[in-house]
Design a protein around this motif. Structure first.
Motif, PDB file in Angstrom:
ATOM      1  N   PRO A  12      11.820   7.044  -1.575  1.00 17.76           N
ATOM      2  CA  PRO A  12      12.447   7.420  -0.304  1.00 17.76           C
ATOM      3  C   PRO A  12      12.203   6.349   0.752  1.00 17.76           C
ATOM      4  O   PRO A  12      11.265   5.571   0.683  1.00 17.76           O
ATOM      5  CB  PRO A  12      11.760   8.744   0.045  1.00 17.76           C
ATOM      6  CG  PRO A  12      10.466   8.714  -0.678  1.00 17.76           C
ATOM      7  CD  PRO A  12      10.735   7.954  -1.951  1.00 17.76           C
ATOM      8  N   VAL A  13      13.046   6.305   1.718  1.00 20.25           N
ATOM      9  CA  VAL A  13      12.939   5.317   2.795  1.00 20.25           C
ATOM     10  C   VAL A  13      11.661   5.572   3.611  1.00 20.25           C
ATOM     11  O   VAL A  13      11.363   6.698   3.981  1.00 20.25           O
ATOM     12  CB  VAL A  13      14.190   5.403   3.707  1.00 20.25           C
ATOM     13  CG1 VAL A  13      14.071   4.394   4.849  1.00 20.25           C
ATOM     14  CG2 VAL A  13      15.431   5.146   2.887  1.00 20.25           C
ATOM     15  N   GLY A  14      10.864   4.500   3.887  1.00 16.47           N
ATOM     16  CA  GLY A  14       9.618   4.618   4.670  1.00 16.47           C
ATOM     17  C   GLY A  14       8.405   4.882   3.834  1.00 16.47           C
ATOM     18  O   GLY A  14       7.302   4.962   4.359  1.00 16.47           O
ATOM     19  N   ALA A  15       8.474   5.065   2.521  1.00 17.38           N
ATOM     20  CA  ALA A  15       7.309   5.328   1.680  1.00 17.38           C
ATOM     21  C   ALA A  15       6.900   4.115   0.864  1.00 17.38           C
ATOM     22  O   ALA A  15       6.150   4.230  -0.075  1.00 17.38           O
ATOM     23  CB  ALA A  15       7.594   6.492   0.753  1.00 17.38           C
ATOM     24  N   ALA A  16       7.348   2.922   1.248  1.00 19.52           N
ATOM     25  CA  ALA A  16       7.036   1.721   0.469  1.00 19.52           C
ATOM     26  C   ALA A  16       5.629   1.209   0.735  1.00 19.52           C
ATOM     27  O   ALA A  16       5.111   0.440  -0.062  1.00 19.52           O
ATOM     28  CB  ALA A  16       8.061   0.638   0.768  1.00 19.52           C
ATOM     29  N   GLY A  17       4.860   1.564   1.873  1.00 22.68           N
ATOM     30  CA  GLY A  17       3.516   1.086   2.196  1.00 22.68           C
ATOM     31  C   GLY A  17       3.330   0.942   3.695  1.00 22.68           C
ATOM     32  O   GLY A  17       4.126   1.472   4.494  1.00 22.68           O
ATOM     33  N   PHE A  18       2.228   0.206   4.076  1.00 24.54           N
ATOM     34  CA  PHE A  18       1.939   0.002   5.488  1.00 24.54           C
ATOM     35  C   PHE A  18       2.869  -1.054   6.056  1.00 24.54           C
ATOM     36  O   PHE A  18       3.171  -2.063   5.407  1.00 24.54           O
ATOM     37  CB  PHE A  18       0.479  -0.434   5.699  1.00 24.54           C
ATOM     38  CG  PHE A  18      -0.520   0.625   5.330  1.00 24.54           C
ATOM     39  CD1 PHE A  18      -0.729   1.717   6.157  1.00 24.54           C
ATOM     40  CD2 PHE A  18      -1.252   0.510   4.165  1.00 24.54           C
ATOM     41  CE1 PHE A  18      -1.652   2.690   5.817  1.00 24.54           C
ATOM     42  CE2 PHE A  18      -2.181   1.468   3.833  1.00 24.54           C
ATOM     43  CZ  PHE A  18      -2.380   2.575   4.652  1.00 24.54           C
ATOM     44  N   THR A  19       3.214  -0.832   7.266  1.00 30.29           N
ATOM     45  CA  THR A  19       3.993  -1.855   7.960  1.00 30.29           C
ATOM     46  C   THR A  19       3.038  -2.884   8.559  1.00 30.29           C
ATOM     47  O   THR A  19       1.814  -2.686   8.629  1.00 30.29           O
ATOM     48  CB  THR A  19       4.841  -1.223   9.061  1.00 30.29           C
ATOM     49  OG1 THR A  19       3.962  -0.624  10.031  1.00 30.29           O
ATOM     50  CG2 THR A  19       5.778  -0.173   8.482  1.00 30.29           C
ATOM     51  N   LEU A  20       3.528  -3.976   9.018  1.00 24.83           N
ATOM     52  CA  LEU A  20       2.712  -5.036   9.601  1.00 24.83           C
ATOM     53  C   LEU A  20       2.019  -4.560  10.867  1.00 24.83           C
ATOM     54  O   LEU A  20       0.854  -4.885  11.119  1.00 24.83           O
ATOM     55  CB  LEU A  20       3.596  -6.254   9.896  1.00 24.83           C
ATOM     56  CG  LEU A  20       2.884  -7.461  10.511  1.00 24.83           C
ATOM     57  CD1 LEU A  20       1.783  -7.955   9.575  1.00 24.83           C
ATOM     58  CD2 LEU A  20       3.882  -8.572  10.810  1.00 24.83           C
ATOM     59  N   GLU A  22       1.087  -1.456  11.578  1.00 22.44           N
ATOM     60  CA  GLU A  22      -0.006  -0.563  11.195  1.00 22.44           C
ATOM     61  C   GLU A  22      -1.199  -1.352  10.661  1.00 22.44           C
ATOM     62  O   GLU A  22      -2.366  -1.023  10.948  1.00 22.44           O
ATOM     63  CB  GLU A  22       0.480   0.423  10.147  1.00 22.44           C
ATOM     64  CG  GLU A  22       1.510   1.413  10.670  1.00 22.44           C
ATOM     65  CD  GLU A  22       2.093   2.276   9.578  1.00 22.44           C
ATOM     66  OE1 GLU A  22       2.628   3.341   9.892  1.00 22.44           O
ATOM     67  OE2 GLU A  22       1.987   1.874   8.385  1.00 22.44           O
ATOM     68  N   LEU A  23      -0.956  -2.391   9.911  1.00 24.35           N
ATOM     69  CA  LEU A  23      -2.049  -3.218   9.381  1.00 24.35           C
ATOM     70  C   LEU A  23      -2.801  -3.924  10.499  1.00 24.35           C
ATOM     71  O   LEU A  23      -4.044  -3.976  10.507  1.00 24.35           O
ATOM     72  CB  LEU A  23      -1.487  -4.234   8.390  1.00 24.35           C
ATOM     73  CG  LEU A  23      -2.507  -5.122   7.686  1.00 24.35           C
ATOM     74  CD1 LEU A  23      -3.506  -4.269   6.891  1.00 24.35           C
ATOM     75  CD2 LEU A  23      -1.816  -6.133   6.777  1.00 24.35           C
ATOM     76  N   LEU A  24      -2.076  -4.444  11.474  1.00 26.23           N
ATOM     77  CA  LEU A  24      -2.724  -5.118  12.611  1.00 26.23           C
ATOM     78  C   LEU A  24      -3.551  -4.134  13.428  1.00 26.23           C
ATOM     79  O   LEU A  24      -4.663  -4.448  13.869  1.00 26.23           O
ATOM     80  CB  LEU A  24      -1.662  -5.786  13.483  1.00 26.23           C
ATOM     81  CG  LEU A  24      -0.941  -6.991  12.860  1.00 26.23           C
ATOM     82  CD1 LEU A  24       0.145  -7.495  13.804  1.00 26.23           C
ATOM     83  CD2 LEU A  24      -1.932  -8.096  12.544  1.00 26.23           C
ATOM     84  N   VAL A  25      -3.001  -2.940  13.664  1.00 24.19           N
ATOM     85  CA  VAL A  25      -3.751  -1.935  14.417  1.00 24.19           C
ATOM     86  C   VAL A  25      -5.028  -1.544  13.686  1.00 24.19           C
ATOM     87  O   VAL A  25      -6.103  -1.393  14.281  1.00 24.19           O
ATOM     88  CB  VAL A  25      -2.862  -0.708  14.688  1.00 24.19           C
ATOM     89  CG1 VAL A  25      -3.691   0.437  15.286  1.00 24.19           C
ATOM     90  CG2 VAL A  25      -1.727  -1.062  15.618  1.00 24.19           C
ATOM     91  N   SER A  26      -4.947  -1.383  12.350  1.00 24.43           N
ATOM     92  CA  SER A  26      -6.129  -1.036  11.564  1.00 24.43           C
ATOM     93  C   SER A  26      -7.191  -2.126  11.639  1.00 24.43           C
ATOM     94  O   SER A  26      -8.393  -1.844  11.777  1.00 24.43           O
ATOM     95  CB  SER A  26      -5.734  -0.783  10.110  1.00 24.43           C
ATOM     96  OG  SER A  26      -4.803   0.255  10.017  1.00 24.43           O
ATOM     97  N   MET A  27      -6.765  -3.395  11.584  1.00 22.24           N
ATOM     98  CA  MET A  27      -7.711  -4.501  11.661  1.00 22.24           C
ATOM     99  C   MET A  27      -8.383  -4.561  13.038  1.00 22.24           C
ATOM    100  O   MET A  27      -9.587  -4.820  13.147  1.00 22.24           O
ATOM    101  CB  MET A  27      -6.997  -5.819  11.362  1.00 22.24           C
ATOM    102  CG  MET A  27      -6.510  -5.942   9.919  1.00 22.24           C
ATOM    103  SD  MET A  27      -5.655  -7.492   9.602  1.00 22.24           S
ATOM    104  CE  MET A  27      -6.970  -8.652   9.901  1.00 22.24           C
ATOM    105  N   VAL A  28      -7.613  -4.296  14.072  1.00 22.24           N
ATOM    106  CA  VAL A  28      -8.196  -4.294  15.418  1.00 22.24           C
ATOM    107  C   VAL A  28      -9.229  -3.184  15.566  1.00 22.24           C
ATOM    108  O   VAL A  28     -10.322  -3.373  16.119  1.00 22.24           O
ATOM    109  CB  VAL A  28      -7.083  -4.162  16.475  1.00 22.24           C
ATOM    110  CG1 VAL A  28      -7.681  -3.918  17.859  1.00 22.24           C
ATOM    111  CG2 VAL A  28      -6.211  -5.399  16.493  1.00 22.24           C
TER     112      VAL A  28
END
Length: 295
Positions: A12-20, A22-28
């Protein structure tokens, strides 16, 4: 028959993984957590280090003061002649004190040592230094300590100075003096402190023996250094001192009392005691240094 075709898997659309984003926010967020934890660990480590530093400084101060206390308590009132007068080997000033003492039992050689404790202030701060040198009975001079290397006993947090408790004149009340001149007896006590008011660090050491050992003999009243003051007491408990005759006589003063026979030593005011211990004066001779040699 035709085999059925496998159905294609479709995500389904949007279930492919983390977006860029979201990854940046997690790293911060993880970085902020790591920085907070490091700051906490750094605070804990600094607190432990500060506590260890203060503990080591307190141990050094306690050990250094104990060394000074032990040597001063055992100071020997060795007599020698200066300008045809019998005076004790003791020199007291605001920044240093010199005295004679028995050599440690594990050292071979001359039986006596000259000691100097001095408060030194320079660009490195304040410190208490010790000089020690063998004392020649033929030339009893405390200046021999100037040829020895100083040893740092304790590093001080502030400038301290010595004061000396006793009577400089026969009929005056005992009090604290900035200097102790050449006298027939030692001071009753030595104080190392910053000023006249009680504070920290502060050390008050009562001297255990203030008159020569031969003062316990029958001819003590006519011997140099034995007659410290009139035998009658003065008003208010600050009266005279009397040298003992070897049978339990007492030396009393406003600072404390001393038994030159078989009693103990107690120094204090209003019942308080600064130190304890006993000193017994023998009935035999005592070391006495003359201008031409020891006798």
């Amino acid at each position: 028959m035709v085999a059925p075709r496998c159905a294609e898997r479709r995500h389904p659309v949007g279930a492919a993984g983390f977006t860029l984003v979201e990854l940046l926010v997690s790293m911060v967020v993880l970085s902020l957590i790591a920085i907070t934890m490091m700051a906490g660990f750094r605070f804990v480590f600094r607190a432990f280090d500060h506590t260890d530093t203060r503990r080591e400084a307190l141990e050094e101060l306690t050990l250094g003061f104990n060394v000074l206390r032990g040597e001063l308590e055992r100071a020997e009132p060795l007599m020698h002649k200066v300008d045809n007068k019998d005076v004790v080997l003791f020199e007291g000033g605001p920044d240093r004190v010199r005295f004679a003492n028995v050599a440690p039992p594990f050292l071979a050689g001359l039986p006596y040592f000259a000691y100097e404790y001095a408060v030194v202030t320079d660009g490195n701060g304040h410190r208490l230094e010790l000089r020690r040198a063998p004392l020649d009975p033929a030339r009893p001079d405390l200046a021999v300590v100037e040829n020895s290397e100083p040893r740092v006993i304790v590093r001080l947090t502030r400038d301290l100075h010595f004061t000396y408790f006793g009577r400089l004149k026969e009929r005056e009340a005992p009090q604290w003096h900035e200097e102790w001149p050449r006298m027939p007896q030692l001071p009753q006590a030595v104080r190392l402190a910053a000023d006249e008011k009680p504070g920290w660090p502060e050390l008050v050491v009562p001297l255990m023996i203030r008159v020569p050992w031969y003062c316990g003999t029958q001819d003590a009243p006519s011997t140099a250094g034995c007659s410290l003051s009139p035998k009658e007491k003065g008003p208010g408990g600050t009266g005279g001192e009397a040298a003992g005759d070897g049978t339990g006589g007492t030396t009393s003063s406003g600072f404390g009392s001393r038994s030159s026979g078989t009693g103990g030593s107690s120094f204090g005011s209003s019942g308080s005691s600064f130190g304890s211990g006993s000193s017994s004066f023998g009935s035999g001779g005592s070391p006495r240094f003359g201008s031409g040699g020891g006798s």
